[in-house]
Write an enzyme that holds these catalytic residues in place. Structure first.
Site, PDB file in Angstrom:
ATOM      1  N   ASP A  75      32.956  64.685  79.517  1.00 46.06           N
ATOM      2  CA  ASP A  75      32.501  65.595  78.470  1.00 46.06           C
ATOM      3  C   ASP A  75      31.498  66.629  78.948  1.00 46.06           C
ATOM      4  O   ASP A  75      31.484  67.763  78.479  1.00 46.06           O
ATOM      5  CB  ASP A  75      31.903  64.802  77.300  1.00 46.06           C
ATOM      6  CG  ASP A  75      30.498  64.315  77.589  1.00 46.06           C
ATOM      7  OD1 ASP A  75      30.331  63.518  78.538  1.00 46.06           O
ATOM      8  OD2 ASP A  75      29.564  64.726  76.874  1.00 46.06           O
ATOM      9  N   ASP A  78      27.979  64.141  82.906  1.00 44.36           N
ATOM     10  CA  ASP A  78      28.067  62.717  83.214  1.00 44.36           C
ATOM     11  C   ASP A  78      29.501  62.341  83.555  1.00 44.36           C
ATOM     12  O   ASP A  78      30.362  63.205  83.721  1.00 44.36           O
ATOM     13  CB  ASP A  78      27.542  61.896  82.031  1.00 44.36           C
ATOM     14  CG  ASP A  78      28.213  62.311  80.708  1.00 44.36           C
ATOM     15  OD1 ASP A  78      29.408  62.664  80.750  1.00 44.36           O
ATOM     16  OD2 ASP A  78      27.550  62.275  79.662  1.00 44.36           O
ATOM     17  N   TYR A 227      27.066  60.718  70.890  1.00 48.17           N
ATOM     18  CA  TYR A 227      27.962  61.463  69.992  1.00 48.17           C
ATOM     19  C   TYR A 227      28.086  60.709  68.675  1.00 48.17           C
ATOM     20  O   TYR A 227      29.172  60.390  68.217  1.00 48.17           O
ATOM     21  CB  TYR A 227      29.318  61.682  70.650  1.00 48.17           C
ATOM     22  CG  TYR A 227      29.260  62.717  71.753  1.00 48.17           C
ATOM     23  CD1 TYR A 227      29.204  64.080  71.453  1.00 48.17           C
ATOM     24  CD2 TYR A 227      29.224  62.339  73.091  1.00 48.17           C
ATOM     25  CE1 TYR A 227      29.126  65.039  72.457  1.00 48.17           C
ATOM     26  CE2 TYR A 227      29.140  63.289  74.100  1.00 48.17           C
ATOM     27  CZ  TYR A 227      29.096  64.634  73.782  1.00 48.17           C
ATOM     28  OH  TYR A 227      29.012  65.570  74.772  1.00 48.17           O
ATOM     29  N   GLU A 468      22.478  71.552  81.039  1.00 50.97           N
ATOM     30  CA  GLU A 468      23.718  70.779  81.054  1.00 50.97           C
ATOM     31  C   GLU A 468      24.852  71.589  80.427  1.00 50.97           C
ATOM     32  O   GLU A 468      24.640  72.404  79.530  1.00 50.97           O
ATOM     33  CB  GLU A 468      23.557  69.455  80.314  1.00 50.97           C
ATOM     34  CG  GLU A 468      24.746  68.523  80.533  1.00 50.97           C
ATOM     35  CD  GLU A 468      24.470  67.083  80.112  1.00 50.97           C
ATOM     36  OE1 GLU A 468      25.213  66.186  80.556  1.00 50.97           O
ATOM     37  OE2 GLU A 468      23.511  66.857  79.343  1.00 50.97           O
TER      38      GLU A 468
END
Length: 493
Positions: A75, A78, A227, A468
């Site tokens: 995603d 990571d 999430y 990120e």
């Protein structure tokens, strides 16, 4: 769209006379925004992989559970495969192609490939086991304590699922939306695959509706706070039903939408649209049925869409959106660009719908035109590409100045092809995460989380809130850049 409507849209979408970027620059950014997805691929990489610093990874995902879950996307920075953002990413990639694929030119096949990499995985996750949807591979807390390339990772690849006993209507309905929207993308180029996607979408939506519940409750310690579905699951059910209706035309889904419109009636006035909250997208998508097909029962959705648009327009009586001094939409301190790109796609899509019906949006006593929506979207896109107070691009590899130390494991550690020795968790943190050097691998096209509310940005991989990247940031940008790549010069005249 007919030639007449296309021409009308170009006229109505005129932006300010000065264009910060040319069509060629937007095309370059479009190509890079799609290429980014190759850097997020999990599984066995194809022979035509262009981001060659990546290698095969996670080739045994699902095998301890006797299911094939190889593939899909990581995603963000990571190495976890989260089902909810992956499905949303796929939905918005598909929507980008549905609305603006005709402007993608030589990038249309690359866009379809990016979508198919997602749908191939989602099909396996949705159809491998009856009444079960696999929604995550990898334990996030463990993964986030480890700084490794995906090619090296030795953290647990636990598999998580929702089923009748542990429901997840939110992630299931979003998966249905992704499969249904993608079925429209492949309807002409691969009818058999398109049909397979649609049938799977119907099956997964039925599961989501029959066994209602939030996956944030069923899998709380696994998916939260990463999430967690804060908006609940009703918005996803409406979103999923909308896409299945768009793809199938089955009247029962329209009846479902009409019967459940109270989901939007109870709107709390939020103007966010992202992986968690689908209401803004549903409003815009259903407004097309009213604007172009005069489906009177959906006039309420058009009114909701207008209200949503008014909430975004600076100076509008109903404006709720916050903007930085430099003009960037600002919703939150972590990964703010996801809201910028998704909102920009909605602005352009709604402008397209309004243009085709020669209507506008009434905000208080003022009429907001399609031209105004395109202008606001363009300001957001140009800010991302470098027209901002820091005079830097927030897309990696675009322009002369862009983030070099993004929060991304694979990008920050030398490629397995250059450094075949395994990099352990501890070594990854010691030698690469804490390094002051730029990342050795360029994750071309990645859009970072972006600056703060005062337009300040720190190019530092420690600062994950700003540095990120995420697939759900890039997905809507594909459609946005496609539009401007075809309309920049014409719109500026």
């Amino acid at each position: 769209m007919s030639m007449c409507l296309c021409l009308c849209f170009v006229i109505l979408s005129a932006s300010p006379a000065h264009a910060a970027f040319s069509s060629q620059q937007y095309r370059d950014a479009l190509q890079k925004s799609i290429l980014f997805f190759e850097g997020q691929r999990s599984g066995k990489l194809p022979s035509n992989q262009n981001l060659t610093w990546r290698g095969d990874s996670a080739l045994s995902d699902g095998s301890p559970y006797h299911v094939d879950l190889v593939g899909g996307y990581y995603d963000a920075g990571d190495n976890v495969k989260f089902g909810l953002p992956m499905a949303f990413t796929t939905t918005l990639l598909a929507w980008s192609v549905i609305e603006f694929g005709s402007s993608m030119q030589d990038q249309i096949e690359n866009a379809r490939a990016a979508i198919r990499w997602g749908t191939d995985y989602l099909l396996k996750a949705a159809t491998s086991t009856p009444e079960t949807l696999y929604v995550q591979v990898g334990e996030a807390n463990t993964d986030h304590k480890c700084w490794q390339r995906p090619e090296d990772m030795d953290t647990p690849r636990d598999v998580y699922m929702v089923n009748p006993q542990s429901p997840g209507s939110d992630v299931a309905a979003e998966t249905a939306a992704a499969l249904a929207a993608s079925s429209l993308v492949f309807k002409q180029s691969d009818p058999a695959y398109s049909s397979k996607l649609l049938q799977a979408a119907i099956q997964v939506f039925d599961f989501a509706e029959r066994y209602r519940g939030s996956y944030s409750k069923s899998l709380n310690s696994v998916v939260c706070p990463f999430y967690c579905s804060y908006s609940g699951y009703h918005d996803e059910l409406l979103w999923g039903a909308t896409w299945i209706y768009k793809a199938s035309g089955i009247s029962s889904y329209m009846n479902y939408l009409l019967s459940n419109s109270d989901v939007l009636e109870a709107d709390d006035g939020t103007f966010s649209f992202g992986w968690d909250d689908k209401r803004g997208g549903t409003k815009v998508l259903l407004s097309q049925e009213f604007l172009q097909k005069n489906t009177q029962e959906l006039e309420l959705y058009k009114a909701h869409a207008d209200s949503y648009i008014c909430s975004l327009m600076p100076g509008s009586p109903g404006s709720q959106a916050q903007y930085t001094p430099g003009g960037l939409l600002y919703k939150g301190s972590t990964g703010n660009m996801q809201y910028v790109t998704s909102t920009s796609l909605l602005l352009l899509t709604y402008a397209k719908y309004l243009s085709s019906s020669s209507t506008g949006v009434l905000c208080g006593g003022s009429t907001v035109t399609a031209q105004s929506l395109v202008g606001l979207a363009r300001k957001q896109v140009d800010y991302i590409l470098g027209d901002n107070p820091k005079k830097m691009s927030y897309m990696v590899g675009f322009g002369d100045r862009y983030p070099k130390k993004i929060h991304h494991r694979g990008s920050s550690i030398p490629s397995i092809h250059d450094h075949p020795q395994r990099v352990s968790c501890i070594d990854g943190y010691q030698y690469y995460y804490h390094s002051s050097s730029p990342n050795p691998n360029l994750l071309v096209g990645a859009i970072v989380g972006g600056p703060d509310s005062s337009d300040r940005f720190s190019d530092n991989r420690y600062n994950y809130q700003q540095s990120e990247i995420a697939t759900c940031i890039n997905a809507p940008m594909v459609g946005v850049l496609a539009f401007f790549s075809a309309n920049a010069e014409a719109a500026a005249t």
